[in-house]
Design a protein around this motif. Structure first.
Motif, PDB file in Angstrom:
ATOM      1  N   THR A  38      -3.329  15.242  12.532  1.00 44.33           N
ATOM      2  CA  THR A  38      -2.590  15.878  13.620  1.00 44.33           C
ATOM      3  C   THR A  38      -2.088  17.232  13.163  1.00 44.33           C
ATOM      4  N   GLN A  39      -2.348  18.217  13.961  1.00 45.94           N
ATOM      5  CA  GLN A  39      -1.865  19.574  13.718  1.00 45.94           C
ATOM      6  C   GLN A  39      -2.209  20.078  12.320  1.00 45.94           C
ATOM      7  N   GLN A  40      -3.407  19.813  11.853  1.00 46.85           N
ATOM      8  CA  GLN A  40      -3.859  20.313  10.562  1.00 46.85           C
ATOM      9  C   GLN A  40      -4.920  21.376  10.804  1.00 46.85           C
ATOM     10  N   PRO A  41      -4.512  22.656  10.762  1.00 50.72           N
ATOM     11  CA  PRO A  41      -5.536  23.700  10.883  1.00 50.72           C
ATOM     12  C   PRO A  41      -6.503  23.582   9.708  1.00 50.72           C
ATOM     13  N   LEU A  42      -7.754  23.795   9.962  1.00 54.54           N
ATOM     14  CA  LEU A  42      -8.769  23.633   8.934  1.00 54.54           C
ATOM     15  C   LEU A  42      -9.668  24.852   8.931  1.00 54.54           C
ATOM     16  N   SER A  43      -9.680  25.564   7.804  1.00 51.38           N
ATOM     17  CA  SER A  43     -10.541  26.736   7.716  1.00 51.38           C
ATOM     18  C   SER A  43     -11.436  26.700   6.489  1.00 51.38           C
ATOM     19  N   GLN A  44     -11.216  25.706   5.611  1.00 53.93           N
ATOM     20  CA  GLN A  44     -12.015  25.632   4.390  1.00 53.93           C
ATOM     21  C   GLN A  44     -12.089  24.191   3.914  1.00 53.93           C
ATOM     22  N   ILE A  45     -13.255  23.801   3.442  1.00 56.45           N
ATOM     23  CA  ILE A  45     -13.444  22.480   2.860  1.00 56.45           C
ATOM     24  C   ILE A  45     -13.952  22.663   1.446  1.00 56.45           C
ATOM     25  N   GLU A  46     -13.336  21.971   0.506  1.00 52.15           N
ATOM     26  CA  GLU A  46     -13.824  21.959  -0.870  1.00 52.15           C
ATOM     27  C   GLU A  46     -14.150  20.519  -1.228  1.00 52.15           C
ATOM     28  N   VAL A  47     -15.300  20.312  -1.822  1.00 52.82           N
ATOM     29  CA  VAL A  47     -15.732  18.983  -2.251  1.00 52.82           C
ATOM     30  C   VAL A  47     -15.885  19.023  -3.762  1.00 52.82           C
ATOM     31  N   LYS A  48     -15.200  18.109  -4.442  1.00 51.59           N
ATOM     32  CA  LYS A  48     -15.211  18.068  -5.908  1.00 51.59           C
ATOM     33  C   LYS A  48     -15.591  16.670  -6.369  1.00 51.59           C
ATOM     34  N   GLN A  49     -16.355  16.604  -7.445  1.00 51.31           N
ATOM     35  CA  GLN A  49     -16.585  15.342  -8.141  1.00 51.31           C
ATOM     36  C   GLN A  49     -15.661  15.350  -9.351  1.00 51.31           C
ATOM     37  N   VAL A  50     -14.869  14.295  -9.481  1.00 50.84           N
ATOM     38  CA  VAL A  50     -13.876  14.212 -10.561  1.00 50.84           C
ATOM     39  C   VAL A  50     -14.151  12.946 -11.369  1.00 50.84           C
ATOM     40  N   THR A  51     -14.170  13.085 -12.696  1.00 50.62           N
ATOM     41  CA  THR A  51     -14.352  11.936 -13.573  1.00 50.62           C
ATOM     42  C   THR A  51     -13.142  11.825 -14.496  1.00 50.62           C
ATOM     43  N   MET A  52     -12.536  10.639 -14.508  1.00 55.17           N
ATOM     44  CA  MET A  52     -11.378  10.358 -15.362  1.00 55.17           C
ATOM     45  C   MET A  52     -11.808   9.359 -16.428  1.00 55.17           C
ATOM     46  N   PRO A  53     -11.525   9.656 -17.701  1.00 58.21           N
ATOM     47  CA  PRO A  53     -11.908   8.714 -18.758  1.00 58.21           C
ATOM     48  C   PRO A  53     -11.115   7.414 -18.681  1.00 58.21           C
ATOM     49  N   VAL A  54     -11.578   6.444 -19.431  1.00 57.42           N
ATOM     50  CA  VAL A  54     -10.923   5.141 -19.520  1.00 57.42           C
ATOM     51  C   VAL A  54      -9.441   5.336 -19.843  1.00 57.42           C
ATOM     52  N   GLY A  55      -8.586   4.656 -19.084  1.00 54.66           N
ATOM     53  CA  GLY A  55      -7.153   4.670 -19.355  1.00 54.66           C
ATOM     54  C   GLY A  55      -6.399   5.898 -18.891  1.00 54.66           C
ATOM     55  N   GLN A  56      -7.069   6.910 -18.345  1.00 52.67           N
ATOM     56  CA  GLN A  56      -6.365   8.122 -17.928  1.00 52.67           C
ATOM     57  C   GLN A  56      -5.560   7.874 -16.660  1.00 52.67           C
ATOM     58  N   ASP A  99       1.283  16.804   1.487  1.00 48.99           N
ATOM     59  CA  ASP A  99       2.693  16.864   1.079  1.00 48.99           C
ATOM     60  C   ASP A  99       3.355  15.508   0.830  1.00 48.99           C
ATOM     61  N   LYS A 100       2.591  14.436   0.669  1.00 52.70           N
ATOM     62  CA  LYS A 100       3.154  13.129   0.309  1.00 52.70           C
ATOM     63  C   LYS A 100       3.016  12.946  -1.194  1.00 52.70           C
ATOM     64  N   VAL A 101       4.029  12.347  -1.831  1.00 51.76           N
ATOM     65  CA  VAL A 101       3.990  12.142  -3.279  1.00 51.76           C
ATOM     66  C   VAL A 101       3.029  11.000  -3.613  1.00 51.76           C
ATOM     67  N   ILE A 102       2.105  11.297  -4.505  1.00 54.54           N
ATOM     68  CA  ILE A 102       1.160  10.299  -5.007  1.00 54.54           C
ATOM     69  C   ILE A 102       1.731   9.810  -6.334  1.00 54.54           C
ATOM     70  N   LEU A 103       2.203   8.560  -6.357  1.00 53.74           N
ATOM     71  CA  LEU A 103       2.831   8.004  -7.559  1.00 53.74           C
ATOM     72  C   LEU A 103       1.791   7.562  -8.579  1.00 53.74           C
ATOM     73  N   HIS A 104       0.693   7.005  -8.093  1.00 54.98           N
ATOM     74  CA  HIS A 104      -0.374   6.530  -8.989  1.00 54.98           C
ATOM     75  C   HIS A 104      -1.727   6.946  -8.453  1.00 54.98           C
ATOM     76  N   PHE A 105      -2.500   7.532  -9.320  1.00 55.38           N
ATOM     77  CA  PHE A 105      -3.926   7.735  -9.113  1.00 55.38           C
ATOM     78  C   PHE A 105      -4.525   7.613 -10.507  1.00 55.38           C
ATOM     79  N   ASP A 106      -4.679   6.368 -10.945  1.00 54.78           N
ATOM     80  CA  ASP A 106      -4.984   6.057 -12.335  1.00 54.78           C
ATOM     81  C   ASP A 106      -6.305   5.310 -12.449  1.00 54.78           C
ATOM     82  N   ASN A 107      -7.036   5.600 -13.520  1.00 54.09           N
ATOM     83  CA  ASN A 107      -8.242   4.826 -13.792  1.00 54.09           C
ATOM     84  C   ASN A 107      -7.785   3.402 -14.085  1.00 54.09           C
ATOM     85  N   ASP A 108      -8.217   2.460 -13.274  1.00 57.15           N
ATOM     86  CA  ASP A 108      -7.778   1.071 -13.386  1.00 57.15           C
ATOM     87  C   ASP A 108      -8.618   0.252 -14.361  1.00 57.15           C
TER      88      ASP A 108
END
Length: 133
Positions: A38-56, A99-108
């Motif tokens: 809702t109400q999110q102007p969009l003028s650019q899209i970026e697509v990234k592949q991200v790799t996190m090592p074990v335990g990161q 703008d929401k706080v992400i508490l965990h985004f961890d390699n499980d």
């Protein structure tokens, strides 16, 4: 009527969700995620592949734009502030609101790297990530 940016984001998400199905003889479409922006102007899209090592683990952070993602391999322990922790497995999608706080985004996984595809739905001047103290 959809804007050009909305059409592009739809096409990017369609390409991500159907790429694994293309090797099969019959097209299969599986719903992974549906989010109303809702109400999110969009003028650019970026697509990234991200790799996190074990335990990161990722530090507490926010995104100045919405992020839609897909776990390509491994699993992620994911938690948005005010919500329960959950594990997102390979083949599943996630959404990180603006703008929401992400508490965990961890390699499980204790045994394999985590690889995910992140689609940043930006205004041209927005960054990708902001760390929270």
């Amino acid at each position: 009527m959809k804007t050009t940016a909305a059409r592009i984001s739809s096409l990017v998400l369609l390409a991500i969700t159907t790429s694994a199905s293309m090797a099969q003889t019959q097209l299969l479409r599986k719903d992974l995620l549906q989010v109303l922006l809702t109400q999110q102007p969009l003028s650019q899209i970026e697509v990234k592949q991200v790799t996190m090592p074990v335990g990161q683990t990722a530090p507490k952070h926010t995104h100045p734009c919405p992020v839609v993602g897909y776990v390509a391999s491994g699993s992620v322990l994911f938690q948005i502030e005010g919500e329960e922790k959950r594990v997102i497995q390979r083949g599943e999608a996630f959404y990180e609101p603006k703008d929401k706080v992400i508490l965990h985004f961890d390699n499980d996984s204790a045994h394999e790297p985590l690889t995910f595809i992140a689609v940043y739905l930006k205004q041209a001047d927005e960054g990708l990530i902001q760390l929270v103290k």
